[in-house]
Design an enzyme around this catalytic site. Structure first.
Site, PDB file in Angstrom:
ATOM      1  N   LYS A   9       0.829  -1.201   0.000  1.00 33.36           N
ATOM      2  CA  LYS A   9       0.000   0.000   0.000  1.00 33.36           C
ATOM      3  C   LYS A   9       0.866   1.253   0.000  1.00 33.36           C
ATOM      4  O   LYS A   9       0.407   2.350  -0.256  1.00 33.36           O
ATOM      5  CB  LYS A   9      -0.869   0.035   1.279  1.00 33.36           C
ATOM      6  CG  LYS A   9      -1.726  -1.179   1.476  1.00 33.36           C
ATOM      7  CD  LYS A   9      -2.392  -1.102   2.870  1.00 33.36           C
ATOM      8  CE  LYS A   9      -2.922  -2.450   3.246  1.00 33.36           C
ATOM      9  NZ  LYS A   9      -3.218  -2.506   4.704  1.00 33.36           N
ATOM     10  N   GLY A  10       2.156   1.063   0.314  1.00 30.81           N
ATOM     11  CA  GLY A  10       3.018   2.217   0.592  1.00 30.81           C
ATOM     12  C   GLY A  10       3.173   3.211  -0.541  1.00 30.81           C
ATOM     13  O   GLY A  10       3.376   4.399  -0.288  1.00 30.81           O
ATOM     14  N   GLU A  25       7.542   2.371  -6.424  1.00 31.96           N
ATOM     15  CA  GLU A  25       7.754   1.893  -5.052  1.00 31.96           C
ATOM     16  C   GLU A  25       7.855   3.078  -4.099  1.00 31.96           C
ATOM     17  O   GLU A  25       8.252   4.174  -4.500  1.00 31.96           O
ATOM     18  CB  GLU A  25       9.075   1.108  -4.979  1.00 31.96           C
ATOM     19  CG  GLU A  25       8.924  -0.404  -4.952  1.00 31.96           C
ATOM     20  CD  GLU A  25       8.388  -0.967  -3.627  1.00 31.96           C
ATOM     21  OE1 GLU A  25       7.723  -0.235  -2.875  1.00 31.96           O
ATOM     22  OE2 GLU A  25       8.633  -2.144  -3.362  1.00 31.96           O
ATOM     23  N   ASP A  26       7.543   2.824  -2.834  1.00 31.39           N
ATOM     24  CA  ASP A  26       7.737   3.868  -1.826  1.00 31.39           C
ATOM     25  C   ASP A  26       9.213   3.965  -1.420  1.00 31.39           C
ATOM     26  O   ASP A  26       9.799   5.037  -1.385  1.00 31.39           O
ATOM     27  CB  ASP A  26       6.850   3.621  -0.593  1.00 31.39           C
ATOM     28  CG  ASP A  26       6.948   2.188  -0.043  1.00 31.39           C
ATOM     29  OD1 ASP A  26       7.687   1.345  -0.612  1.00 31.39           O
ATOM     30  OD2 ASP A  26       6.294   1.908   0.980  1.00 31.39           O
ATOM     31  N   ASP A  86      14.887  -0.816   0.255  1.00 27.52           N
ATOM     32  CA  ASP A  86      15.693  -1.008   1.457  1.00 27.52           C
ATOM     33  C   ASP A  86      16.746  -2.077   1.138  1.00 27.52           C
ATOM     34  O   ASP A  86      17.781  -1.776   0.542  1.00 27.52           O
ATOM     35  CB  ASP A  86      14.715  -1.425   2.566  1.00 27.52           C
ATOM     36  CG  ASP A  86      15.332  -1.542   3.931  1.00 27.52           C
ATOM     37  OD1 ASP A  86      16.276  -0.806   4.218  1.00 27.52           O
ATOM     38  OD2 ASP A  86      14.856  -2.370   4.726  1.00 27.52           O
ATOM     39  N   LYS A 138      17.414   3.499   0.429  1.00 25.72           N
ATOM     40  CA  LYS A 138      18.374   3.345   1.542  1.00 25.72           C
ATOM     41  C   LYS A 138      19.524   2.478   1.049  1.00 25.72           C
ATOM     42  O   LYS A 138      19.556   1.265   1.336  1.00 25.72           O
ATOM     43  CB  LYS A 138      17.706   2.590   2.691  1.00 25.72           C
ATOM     44  CG  LYS A 138      16.896   3.415   3.641  1.00 25.72           C
ATOM     45  CD  LYS A 138      16.530   2.509   4.829  1.00 25.72           C
ATOM     46  CE  LYS A 138      15.218   2.878   5.423  1.00 25.72           C
ATOM     47  NZ  LYS A 138      14.765   1.929   6.436  1.00 25.72           N
ATOM     48  N   PHE A 140      14.342   4.258   9.963  1.00 23.89           N
ATOM     49  CA  PHE A 140      12.985   3.830   9.620  1.00 23.89           C
ATOM     50  C   PHE A 140      12.094   5.067   9.532  1.00 23.89           C
ATOM     51  O   PHE A 140      11.971   5.825  10.489  1.00 23.89           O
ATOM     52  CB  PHE A 140      12.448   2.849  10.660  1.00 23.89           C
ATOM     53  CG  PHE A 140      11.189   2.173  10.212  1.00 23.89           C
ATOM     54  CD1 PHE A 140      11.245   1.016   9.452  1.00 23.89           C
ATOM     55  CD2 PHE A 140       9.952   2.708  10.540  1.00 23.89           C
ATOM     56  CE1 PHE A 140      10.076   0.401   9.011  1.00 23.89           C
ATOM     57  CE2 PHE A 140       8.777   2.101  10.108  1.00 23.89           C
ATOM     58  CZ  PHE A 140       8.835   0.942   9.344  1.00 23.89           C
ATOM     59  N   VAL A 141      11.497   5.263   8.365  1.00 27.80           N
ATOM     60  CA  VAL A 141      10.700   6.475   8.150  1.00 27.80           C
ATOM     61  C   VAL A 141       9.229   6.144   7.932  1.00 27.80           C
ATOM     62  O   VAL A 141       8.892   5.036   7.501  1.00 27.80           O
ATOM     63  CB  VAL A 141      11.242   7.298   6.960  1.00 27.80           C
ATOM     64  CG1 VAL A 141      12.583   7.916   7.294  1.00 27.80           C
ATOM     65  CG2 VAL A 141      11.334   6.451   5.690  1.00 27.80           C
ATOM     66  N   ASP A 194       4.138   3.331   6.433  1.00 27.59           N
ATOM     67  CA  ASP A 194       3.497   3.104   7.725  1.00 27.59           C
ATOM     68  C   ASP A 194       4.449   2.566   8.778  1.00 27.59           C
ATOM     69  O   ASP A 194       5.545   2.100   8.483  1.00 27.59           O
ATOM     70  CB  ASP A 194       2.378   2.061   7.566  1.00 27.59           C
ATOM     71  CG  ASP A 194       2.948   0.646   7.408  1.00 27.59           C
ATOM     72  OD1 ASP A 194       3.836   0.458   6.569  1.00 27.59           O
ATOM     73  OD2 ASP A 194       2.520  -0.258   8.160  1.00 27.59           O
ATOM     74  N   ARG A 239       0.354   6.629   7.599  1.00 31.75           N
ATOM     75  CA  ARG A 239       0.434   6.723   6.133  1.00 31.75           C
ATOM     76  C   ARG A 239      -0.049   8.075   5.625  1.00 31.75           C
ATOM     77  O   ARG A 239       0.360   8.532   4.566  1.00 31.75           O
ATOM     78  CB  ARG A 239      -0.417   5.627   5.477  1.00 31.75           C
ATOM     79  CG  ARG A 239       0.102   4.207   5.684  1.00 31.75           C
ATOM     80  CD  ARG A 239      -0.636   3.265   4.732  1.00 31.75           C
ATOM     81  NE  ARG A 239      -0.480   1.864   5.072  1.00 31.75           N
ATOM     82  CZ  ARG A 239       0.536   1.086   4.679  1.00 31.75           C
ATOM     83  NH1 ARG A 239       1.493   1.599   3.955  1.00 31.75           N
ATOM     84  NH2 ARG A 239       0.589  -0.184   5.013  1.00 31.75           N
TER      85      ARG A 239
HETATM   86  P1  5GP Z   1      13.114  -4.381   0.824  1.00 29.81           P
HETATM   87  O1  5GP Z   1      12.645  -5.651   0.198  1.00 29.81           O
HETATM   88  O2  5GP Z   1      13.785  -3.435  -0.138  1.00 29.81           O
HETATM   89  O3  5GP Z   1      13.984  -4.648   2.027  1.00 29.81           O
HETATM   90  O4  5GP Z   1      11.869  -3.737   1.463  1.00 29.81           O
HETATM   91  C1  5GP Z   1      11.052  -2.841   0.865  1.00 29.81           C
HETATM   92  C2  5GP Z   1       9.818  -2.654   1.712  1.00 29.81           C
HETATM   93  O5  5GP Z   1      10.127  -2.625   3.127  1.00 29.81           O
HETATM   94  C3  5GP Z   1       9.211  -1.316   1.396  1.00 29.81           C
HETATM   95  O6  5GP Z   1       8.325  -1.375   0.299  1.00 29.81           O
HETATM   96  C4  5GP Z   1       8.536  -0.975   2.715  1.00 29.81           C
HETATM   97  O7  5GP Z   1       7.265  -1.553   2.760  1.00 29.81           O
HETATM   98  C5  5GP Z   1       9.412  -1.614   3.778  1.00 29.81           C
HETATM   99  N1  5GP Z   1      10.358  -0.635   4.354  1.00 29.81           N
HETATM  100  C6  5GP Z   1      11.703  -0.611   4.226  1.00 29.81           C
HETATM  101  N2  5GP Z   1      12.231   0.444   4.879  1.00 29.81           N
HETATM  102  C7  5GP Z   1      11.208   1.106   5.430  1.00 29.81           C
HETATM  103  C8  5GP Z   1      11.106   2.307   6.215  1.00 29.81           C
HETATM  104  O8  5GP Z   1      12.070   3.007   6.560  1.00 29.81           O
HETATM  105  N3  5GP Z   1       9.860   2.683   6.599  1.00 29.81           N
HETATM  106  C9  5GP Z   1       8.740   1.971   6.261  1.00 29.81           C
HETATM  107  N4  5GP Z   1       7.573   2.441   6.689  1.00 29.81           N
HETATM  108  N5  5GP Z   1       8.800   0.838   5.509  1.00 29.81           N
HETATM  109  C10 5GP Z   1      10.004   0.422   5.103  1.00 29.81           C
END
Ligand code: 5GP
Length: 180
Positions: A43-44, A99-100, A103, A131, A152-153, A159, A165
């Site tokens: 949903k992000g 994507e939001d 990470d 990140k 973590f934001v 969220d 959100r």
């Molecule tokens: P990845 O697979 O790249 O580790 O994770 C991506 C997902 O992790 C993002 O779409 C998000 O949902 C969540 N995520 C990663 N870092 C953050 C953060 O700092 N804040 C929030 N709210 N979600 C995060």
């Protein structure tokens, strides 16, 4: 400012300016294309996507995917499950994943491989936040709003336990909120 917020990382106007810039770049890069199929990751990315598409001048079609990674709340495992797949076939379409935040890159890596197998005309990625220090797999990001440190934001679609959100800015919460 929301009482749980420790500090605002990016204000509404900073986000707005960045989205205008991203929209102009995307519009220019796709100007020869008939349309773009924008795939928002639920949903992000919803709030980012809804603002971004309004700054794109090329015709846009919307679709959405929802994925969940099998993981604890803080660590991604890389095993991704599709909770909602695309409504339409994207074969021969110019697909832009929105994507939001990227990470570890594990979710995006899965999505890229999955969509690439659907014989799309092209596949690119746009994320609001990145990140890079947390990356576990190398993923190519074509359009990146802001690089952020390992924090973590929340806000602007992102969220913490489904809250925050709707904050219009990107923020870091007070440490006691994460401990609750
Ligand atoms: P990845 O697979 O790249 O580790 O994770 C991506 C997902 O992790 C993002 O779409 C998000 O949902 C969540 N995520 C990663 N870092 C953050 C953060 O700092 N804040 C929030 N709210 N979600 C995060």
């Amino acid at each position: 400012m929301h009482p749980d917020v420790k500090e605002i990382m990016f204000s509404e106007s900073e986000i707005k300016n960045k989205i205008k810039e991203l929209g102009e770049r995307i519009s220019n890069d796709y100007k020869e294309c008939e349309s773009i199929t924008v795939v928002g990751i639920l949903k992000g990315a919803v709030i980012f996507m809804s603002d971004l598409v309004r700054s794109i001048s090329v015709p846009v079609f919307f679709d959405f995917m929802a994925v969940s990674s099998y993981s604890s709340s803080t660590e991604s495992s890389g095993v991704v499950r599709i909770l909602k797949d695309l409504d339409k076939n994207v074969e021969s379409k110019h697909v832009l994943i929105v994507e939001d935040i990227v990470d570890t890159g594990l979710t995006l890596n899965y999505l890229i491989n999955n969509l690439r197998n659907r014989n799309v005309a092209s596949l690119k990625v746009c994320t609001l936040l990145d990140k890079p220090s947390r990356r576990k797999v190398d993923v190519r990001i074509d359009y990146n709003g802001f690089e952020i440190p390992d924090e973590f934001v929340v806000g602007y679609g992102l969220d913490f336990n489904e809250c925050y959100r709707n904050l219009p800015y990107i923020a870091v919460l007070k440490p006691e909120v994460y401990r609750k």
